[in-house]
Design a protein around this motif. Structure first.
Motif, PDB file in Angstrom:
ATOM      1  N   THR A   1       3.446 -15.618  44.917  1.00  0.00           N
ATOM      2  CA  THR A   1       2.533 -16.176  43.912  1.00  0.00           C
ATOM      3  C   THR A   1       3.013 -17.515  43.370  1.00  0.00           C
ATOM      4  OG1 THR A   1       2.188 -13.879  43.225  1.00  0.00           O
ATOM      5  CG2 THR A   1       1.288 -15.592  41.781  1.00  0.00           C
ATOM      6  N   GLU A   2       2.098 -18.473  43.246  1.00  0.00           N
ATOM      7  CA  GLU A   2       2.386 -19.685  42.483  1.00  0.00           C
ATOM      8  C   GLU A   2       1.216 -19.978  41.557  1.00  0.00           C
ATOM      9  OE1 GLU A   2       2.994 -23.186  44.906  1.00  0.00           O
ATOM     10  OE2 GLU A   2       0.855 -23.454  45.214  1.00  0.00           O
ATOM     11  N   ILE A   3       1.477 -20.791  40.534  1.00  0.00           N
ATOM     12  CA  ILE A   3       0.423 -21.154  39.587  1.00  0.00           C
ATOM     13  C   ILE A   3       0.340 -22.670  39.464  1.00  0.00           C
ATOM     14  CG2 ILE A   3       0.662 -19.008  38.272  1.00  0.00           C
ATOM     15  CD1 ILE A   3       2.136 -20.568  36.081  1.00  0.00           C
ATOM     16  N   CYS A   4      -0.871 -23.155  39.216  1.00  0.00           N
ATOM     17  CA  CYS A   4      -1.079 -24.586  38.949  1.00  0.00           C
ATOM     18  C   CYS A   4      -2.248 -24.697  37.974  1.00  0.00           C
ATOM     19  CB  CYS A   4      -1.351 -25.356  40.239  1.00  0.00           C
ATOM     20  SG  CYS A   4      -2.833 -24.841  41.110  1.00  0.00           S
ATOM     21  N   HIS A   5      -2.417 -25.875  37.385  1.00  0.00           N
ATOM     22  CA  HIS A   5      -3.566 -26.040  36.492  1.00  0.00           C
ATOM     23  C   HIS A   5      -4.810 -26.427  37.299  1.00  0.00           C
ATOM     24  CE1 HIS A   5      -5.886 -26.484  32.900  1.00  0.00           C
ATOM     25  NE2 HIS A   5      -6.178 -27.730  33.187  1.00  0.00           N
ATOM     26  N   GLY A   6      -4.749 -27.570  38.000  1.00  0.00           N
ATOM     27  CA  GLY A   6      -5.914 -28.021  38.762  1.00  0.00           C
ATOM     28  C   GLY A   6      -5.828 -27.631  40.226  1.00  0.00           C
ATOM     29  N   ALA A   7      -4.833 -28.182  40.919  1.00  0.00           N
ATOM     30  CA  ALA A   7      -4.611 -27.883  42.339  1.00  0.00           C
ATOM     31  C   ALA A   7      -3.114 -27.988  42.593  1.00  0.00           C
ATOM     32  CB  ALA A   7      -5.359 -28.889  43.218  1.00  0.00           C
ATOM     33  N   PRO A   8      -2.619 -27.351  43.648  1.00  0.00           N
ATOM     34  CA  PRO A   8      -1.164 -27.385  43.875  1.00  0.00           C
ATOM     35  C   PRO A   8      -0.625 -28.779  44.182  1.00  0.00           C
ATOM     36  CG  PRO A   8      -2.277 -26.119  45.602  1.00  0.00           C
ATOM     37  CD  PRO A   8      -3.309 -26.422  44.557  1.00  0.00           C
ATOM     38  N   PHE A   9      -1.484 -29.691  44.666  1.00  0.00           N
ATOM     39  CA  PHE A   9      -1.017 -31.047  44.979  1.00  0.00           C
ATOM     40  C   PHE A   9      -1.283 -32.041  43.850  1.00  0.00           C
ATOM     41  CE2 PHE A   9      -5.120 -30.189  46.958  1.00  0.00           C
ATOM     42  CZ  PHE A   9      -5.921 -31.160  46.368  1.00  0.00           C
ATOM     43  N   ASP A  10      -2.027 -31.627  42.825  1.00  0.00           N
ATOM     44  CA  ASP A  10      -2.332 -32.532  41.713  1.00  0.00           C
ATOM     45  C   ASP A  10      -2.833 -31.695  40.534  1.00  0.00           C
ATOM     46  OD1 ASP A  10      -3.376 -34.326  39.878  1.00  0.00           O
ATOM     47  OD2 ASP A  10      -4.607 -35.425  41.325  1.00  0.00           O
ATOM     48  N   GLU A  11      -2.061 -31.699  39.454  1.00  0.00           N
ATOM     49  CA  GLU A  11      -2.402 -30.832  38.317  1.00  0.00           C
ATOM     50  C   GLU A  11      -3.751 -31.178  37.691  1.00  0.00           C
ATOM     51  OE1 GLU A  11       0.401 -31.353  35.045  1.00  0.00           O
ATOM     52  OE2 GLU A  11       0.478 -33.506  35.392  1.00  0.00           O
ATOM     53  N   ASP A  12      -4.247 -32.403  37.924  1.00  0.00           N
ATOM     54  CA  ASP A  12      -5.504 -32.837  37.302  1.00  0.00           C
ATOM     55  C   ASP A  12      -6.710 -32.758  38.237  1.00  0.00           C
ATOM     56  OD1 ASP A  12      -4.085 -33.407  34.994  1.00  0.00           O
ATOM     57  OD2 ASP A  12      -3.745 -35.505  35.558  1.00  0.00           O
ATOM     58  N   HIS A  13      -6.510 -32.266  39.443  1.00  0.00           N
ATOM     59  CA  HIS A  13      -7.591 -32.238  40.443  1.00  0.00           C
ATOM     60  C   HIS A  13      -8.486 -31.014  40.230  1.00  0.00           C
ATOM     61  CE1 HIS A  13      -9.295 -33.354  44.348  1.00  0.00           C
ATOM     62  NE2 HIS A  13      -9.350 -32.071  44.625  1.00  0.00           N
ATOM     63  N   TYR A  14      -9.791 -31.199  40.386  1.00  0.00           N
ATOM     64  CA  TYR A  14     -10.735 -30.084  40.205  1.00  0.00           C
ATOM     65  C   TYR A  14     -11.094 -29.449  41.546  1.00  0.00           C
ATOM     66  CZ  TYR A  14     -11.654 -31.586  35.404  1.00  0.00           C
ATOM     67  OH  TYR A  14     -11.526 -31.903  34.082  1.00  0.00           O
ATOM     68  N   ILE A  15     -11.053 -28.133  41.589  1.00  0.00           N
ATOM     69  CA  ILE A  15     -11.507 -27.388  42.774  1.00  0.00           C
ATOM     70  C   ILE A  15     -12.829 -26.713  42.422  1.00  0.00           C
ATOM     71  CG2 ILE A  15     -11.005 -25.486  44.359  1.00  0.00           C
ATOM     72  CD1 ILE A  15      -8.003 -26.059  43.805  1.00  0.00           C
ATOM     73  N   PHE A  16     -13.910 -27.308  42.934  1.00  0.00           N
ATOM     74  CA  PHE A  16     -15.248 -26.793  42.620  1.00  0.00           C
ATOM     75  C   PHE A  16     -15.922 -26.121  43.807  1.00  0.00           C
ATOM     76  CE2 PHE A  16     -15.449 -30.004  39.050  1.00  0.00           C
ATOM     77  CZ  PHE A  16     -15.706 -29.079  38.045  1.00  0.00           C
ATOM     78  N   SER A  17     -15.385 -26.335  45.004  1.00  0.00           N
ATOM     79  CA  SER A  17     -16.123 -25.898  46.194  1.00  0.00           C
ATOM     80  C   SER A  17     -15.140 -25.459  47.272  1.00  0.00           C
ATOM     81  CB  SER A  17     -16.957 -27.064  46.731  1.00  0.00           C
ATOM     82  OG  SER A  17     -16.075 -28.076  47.222  1.00  0.00           O
TER      83      SER A  17
END
Ligand code: ZN
Length: 246
Positions: free
Chosen positions: A113-129
């Protein structure tokens, strides 16, 4: 180990209290995926509740950064920026220091398990799709990556046939068994500002032994959170959106 997964609490202490009241005895350690503050009227109370939970890991979100350094709110819309300025003024010195010390994701929790805010390669990136999920599934260092930021509960999975997404039904609960040899990217949804049209607080519980992920929704007194927002002088739209979960 059973993890309580909390994301995007956004200074909504009424929603956080409802989640904690709904889940006693069903989890061992908490994981907090960022955005403890911003938008809501109780940033200090939320930080103090989170500290009291003694989470196994807490990472920062973009609103936590913006509440410390207003220049990080430069690309926020005017309502989010107004909330960041209000939060900057409202935070106590201790709680500001607590936010300052939160690490950026991704953070590895265990071998799966790992955790991130937005995406594992960029904390500010949005995953919408699914298209957004694909590079995140590539980048994740663990078979299970938990993320937040969009305030939309969702399960993306990768198996031999490729990538697939499943949006949890708007119901009380979605429970799935994570299968070996598949990769998962899962957003538990937002505790304090859901945006999927369901105003109830969202959270997840992951049982590492049974490999079950349960995404849950609980009602909370939305009108209390709204009252606090009005009384704090925050933009009224931040109160109105809570009622509709948008
Ligand atoms: Zn957020």
């Amino acid at each position: 180990m059973r993890y309580l997964i909390l994301s995007d609490i956004h200074a909504n202490v009424d929603a956080l209290d409802a989640v904690l009241a709904a889940a006693p005895g069903t989890w061992d350690r908490a994981l907090v995926l960022g955005d403890l503050v911003g938008y809501g009227a109780e940033p200090n109370a939320v930080i103090e509740r989170v500290i009291a939970l003694d989470p196994l890991s807490t990472i920062r979100g973009n609103h936590d950064k913006a509440a410390l350094r207003l220049e990080d709110a430069a690309d926020f819309n005017h309502v989010a920026r107004a909330a960041a300025i209000w939060t900057f003024d409202a935070l106590t010195a201790e709680n500001r220091m607590y936010l300052e010390r939160l690490p950026a994701g991704p953070v590895s929790i265990d071998s799966d398990t790992e955790i991130c805010h937005g995406a594992p390669f960029d904390e500010d990136h949005y995953i919408f799709s699914l298209d957004d999920a694909s590079p995140a599934l590539d980048a994740s260092a663990r078979p299970l990556c938990l993320f937040g930021h969009t305030h939309l509960p969702v399960v993306y999975r990768r198996d031999a046939n490729g990538d697939g997404g499943a949006v949890p039904p708007v119901d009380d609960m979605l429970a799935i068994v994570l299968e070996a040899k598949k990769r998962y990217l899962i957003n538990p949804g937002s505790v304090g500002q859901p945006r999927d049209g369901d105003p109830r607080a969202a959270f997840g519980i992951y049982d590492t032994q049974r490999r079950t992920m349960t995404l849950r929704r609980v009602k909370y007194p939305v009108e209390m959170a709204q009252k606090r927002i009005f009384e704090a002088g925050l933009p009224a739209s931040l109160a109105h959106r809570l009622a509709v979960g948008r």
